[in-house]
Design an enzyme around this catalytic site. Sequence first.
Site, PDB file in Angstrom:
ATOM      1  N   ASP A  69       0.839  -1.187   0.000  1.00 31.13           N
ATOM      2  CA  ASP A  69       0.000   0.000   0.000  1.00 31.13           C
ATOM      3  C   ASP A  69       0.882   1.248   0.000  1.00 31.13           C
ATOM      4  OD1 ASP A  69      -2.448   1.383   0.301  1.00 31.13           O
ATOM      5  OD2 ASP A  69      -1.878   1.767   2.360  1.00 31.13           O
ATOM      6  N   THR A 102      -3.358   4.923  -3.748  1.00 35.47           N
ATOM      7  CA  THR A 102      -2.304   5.714  -3.131  1.00 35.47           C
ATOM      8  C   THR A 102      -0.979   5.521  -3.843  1.00 35.47           C
ATOM      9  OG1 THR A 102      -2.051   3.924  -1.579  1.00 35.47           O
ATOM     10  CG2 THR A 102      -3.308   5.805  -0.850  1.00 35.47           C
ATOM     11  N   THR A 103      -0.763   4.350  -4.428  1.00 32.20           N
ATOM     12  CA  THR A 103       0.467   4.131  -5.169  1.00 32.20           C
ATOM     13  C   THR A 103       0.400   4.872  -6.496  1.00 32.20           C
ATOM     14  OG1 THR A 103       0.388   1.919  -4.258  1.00 32.20           O
ATOM     15  CG2 THR A 103       2.062   2.342  -5.886  1.00 32.20           C
ATOM     16  N   ASP A 400      -8.795  -0.575   2.223  1.00 33.11           N
ATOM     17  CA  ASP A 400      -8.887  -0.073   0.857  1.00 33.11           C
ATOM     18  C   ASP A 400     -10.181  -0.528   0.208  1.00 33.11           C
ATOM     19  OD1 ASP A 400      -6.476   1.009   1.272  1.00 33.11           O
ATOM     20  OD2 ASP A 400      -5.452   0.032  -0.399  1.00 33.11           O
TER      21      ASP A 400
END
Lengths: 535, 527
Positions: A69, A102-103, A400
């Site tokens: 993550d 988020t990546t 997530d």
Amino acid sequence: MALAFDEFGRPFIILREQDQKTRLRGIDAQKANIAAGKAVARILRSSLGPKGMDKMLQGPDGDVTISNDGATILEQMDVDNQIAKLMVELSRSQDYEIGDGTTGVVVMAGALLEQAERQLDRGIHPIRIAEGYETASRVAVEHLERIAQKFEFDVNNYEPLVQTCMTTLSSKIVNRCKRSLAEIAVKAVLAVADLERRDVNLDLIKVEGKVGGKLEDTELIYGILVDKDMSHPQMPKQIEDAHIAILTCPFEPPKPKTKHKVDIDTVEKFETLRKQEQQYFDEMVQKCKDVGATLVICQWGFDDEANHLLMHRNLPAVRWVGGVELELIAIATGGRIVPRFQELTPEKLGKAGMVREKSFGTTKERMLYIEHCANSKAVTIFIRGGNKMMIEETKRSIHDALCVARNLIRNNSIVYGGGAAEITCSLAVDAAADKYPGVEQYAIRAFAEALDSVPMALAENSGLQPIETLSAVKSQQIKENIPFYGIDCNDVGTNDMREQNVFETLIGKQQQILLATQVVKMILKIDDVISNSEY
Amino acid sequence: MPIDKIFKDDASEEKGERARMASFIGAMAVADLVKSTLGPKGMDKILQSTGRGHSVTVTNDGATILKSLHIDNPAAKVLVDISKVQDDEVGDGTTSVVVLAGELLREAEKLVTSKIHPMTIIAGYRMAAECARDALLKRVIDNKENAEKFRSDLMKIAMTTLCSKILSQDKEHFAEMAVDAVLRLKGSTNLEAIQIIKKPGGSLRDSFLDEGFILDKKIGIGQPKRIENAKILVANTAMDTDKVKIYGARVRVDSMTKVAEIEGAEKEKMKDKVNKILAHGINCFVNRQLIYNFPEELFADAGVLAIEHADFEGIERLGLVTGGEIASTFDNPESVKLGHCKLIEEIMIGEDKLIHFSGVEMGQACSIVLRGASHHVLDEAERSLHDALCVLSQTVNDSRVLLGGGWPEMVMAKEVDELARKTAGKKSHAIEAFSRALVAIPTTIADNAGLDSAELVAQLRAEHHTEGCNAGIDVISGAVGDMEERGIYEAFKVKQAVLLSATEAAEMILRVDEIITCAPRRREDRM
């Protein structure tokens, strides 16, 4: 460097102690900042997509985290560089706002920076680049809006939601049982969702983990799980049709907040005090019993005597339950949190169909299940797994997935994943570029190229030829004018993301593009870095 | 163009191949460390603590060894963690799980060097693990219905577990004890109810299981040493000075006489309490907290046996065995449940006096008294017995069993091999590697016993190609033998946990392509 001359030609110093400061300005500052931003993005690049790799992070105290993550990796990385910190912030705000992607957002920002560097070399002013990016991001977001598809779902037909959550989970280590975890996440969200207001309060979903067992044993409990046991070892382990008194006052003699002293100077006083003390406990327990409670859950501890009295009166009790858990229990059982014994009334009791204690493994670990609650609006996801790191990572993955499901309930528009959305945006931005006269045109084109880097990274991580694959998909999209061709990461044999059921939320994608652009704009505008040099 | 440092000064970052190498090497080093303790002929390790006194532990238990290591390598920490979880969850197989995970990584390393992507290896491992589990499920034996057979299964499991430990000399004796103790629990997994008392002296063979309950306490002076038909009140109450708990209360007096009066009142209060306790009609009183001299004297006067300062587990167990409830208030004697037992007496073990409760009502709890030559032996014996008890209590709940001695590994390896042959693509290499890693366990067992592992394992593999074969490695005779005849059994739950957590851990480590080590937290320099 920070030297100026007055009208007589005498030098004077603007920045004091200049030898202790390092200072970068102009193009050098921009380049250094871009390099730092790129370095962070490069770390995350290989984590993108279903075949992305994990990072192992050893914290300052030697604790190990293994994660995929983006937000977690950056948070734990403990970076020192200011620009790198901006990237960390970027990923964090995506996490707070959307919870997923988020990546992607960091990789995107990295690509934008890389393109900006090229434009800088051409001699384009950073502000013009920033403006071009701004225009381009608007085009991209509008384009996404246009191609987004709405899909319908309701409480009984939640298959589309599961599919989208599966896309999120497929990039995590838990992808072995993504189907069941996605279902758990969707069911949990649907259980607490307010479909009329299109809102979900994720606080009502508790994620609890315990090492041991296997991932497949992860379950959704329509109720609350508390990591506590009964206060007295001989209390019953199972209560049916429990009426729960939820207390925030201790089973102890009262402790007034104001300072006071009780003076004992005669034997009589001593005696009365003693009697009173006994009475306190008796009254407390009696109060609970009177209103018909069959289970007491208390935020504070119990005195030994109170504990025994509770046991004696056949009133099971749980002590030291945390504030958040207490609130959840109150919501789930429809009870009210009672701060004083005097205020206990039968209406304020919570109701649960079944409360039971369950023990795990060989150590003395027990947990309390509160199930079949009056109001099943609070649920618990109970994760099992082989080791601590696995549990932590699963928790993050479930988070997530929960966020994605929530976003879909808020806004049921989706775009196609697997890089499809980025490719079509890139095409749209590229086409729009030609309409802008002036230097911005170059910046907009650079933006289009930066968008390509996400599918490129996906292809790279999946072991495909990045350039070949990307150009093939791109031409396919243009030829057939269909925006859902993406990178075939799992080697299924088709590029059609509709067929592969790879979806992402529209707001997630839009947010990614907007956030990344904003941060890049900010970085580009910096032209002077003053920092204390190494000491 | 200087690239600014992103990390803090002491932080380090390893990428790609180097990161992978670092984690492989760390994990394998840990696996190799415990490897030699595997199997009935495994060796022990001496652990010397760095703390004060340099206390020494001699052990064979994987979890204990790994717990005491100070490890810096993050991948190795993952292995330590799975071993700990295995210990908490099923109690046994703590070494096997680490060895298997180490072997899986060793095989993975070979595959990575031959240019197979870790993700492909993971996919293969997953398929293989699934297949191996199914293979085990097909061959499990379940004797739940037949109580007698089930008991003999338990005996065999206990003996198999114990044979790799220090207790292997007297494994039958101890297995009997462990099975008896666990069966008394009647399906509960609360091992707290089994008390293990260690007394140095004598030999391991002198250890015994006591059906009653033994409390490691002395009887107060002047109190009866032997009580028949005892009525026991188990309590948790302050018997020192019974303080007034109302906040802010304090004594303020202006003359000596007043002090004396209040002291008298205090005494009176204690006396009241004692009288209330005595009103229960008891002849034995066990308290969790201290009993001061004054109340003790009162108890002695009334001919009541008073035992102070029993620890919390002791109290809980005593409540369990005697069927009494733990009391803290004494106002209504008629409704407090008292515990009963036929006889309380003081017994001597070695040169220590202990209190023995026999003829108890509810037989859930029991005590095991371990005797042995030294503290190290006793500690190790306790750990071994604990392993056996854990496995047994888990098996009582999940009664499926398997044969031991490398049999399950060979069964799995065979199935996995077949799967590899059927699978197309690069994954089949990984599946094959999985089977090799499984075979490494019987190989290690044979190696540790000083046998010709290559020969034995080859023989074993050949045997396993006939249907329904029960062959495994018989370390005692040093040959391949029928495990069913030898009575070597293992619990299915343990094997499954080993398989799944080892695969999970290997998968986790394989997925890593970058290690970032943060700067260690600066500690305040304390002189």
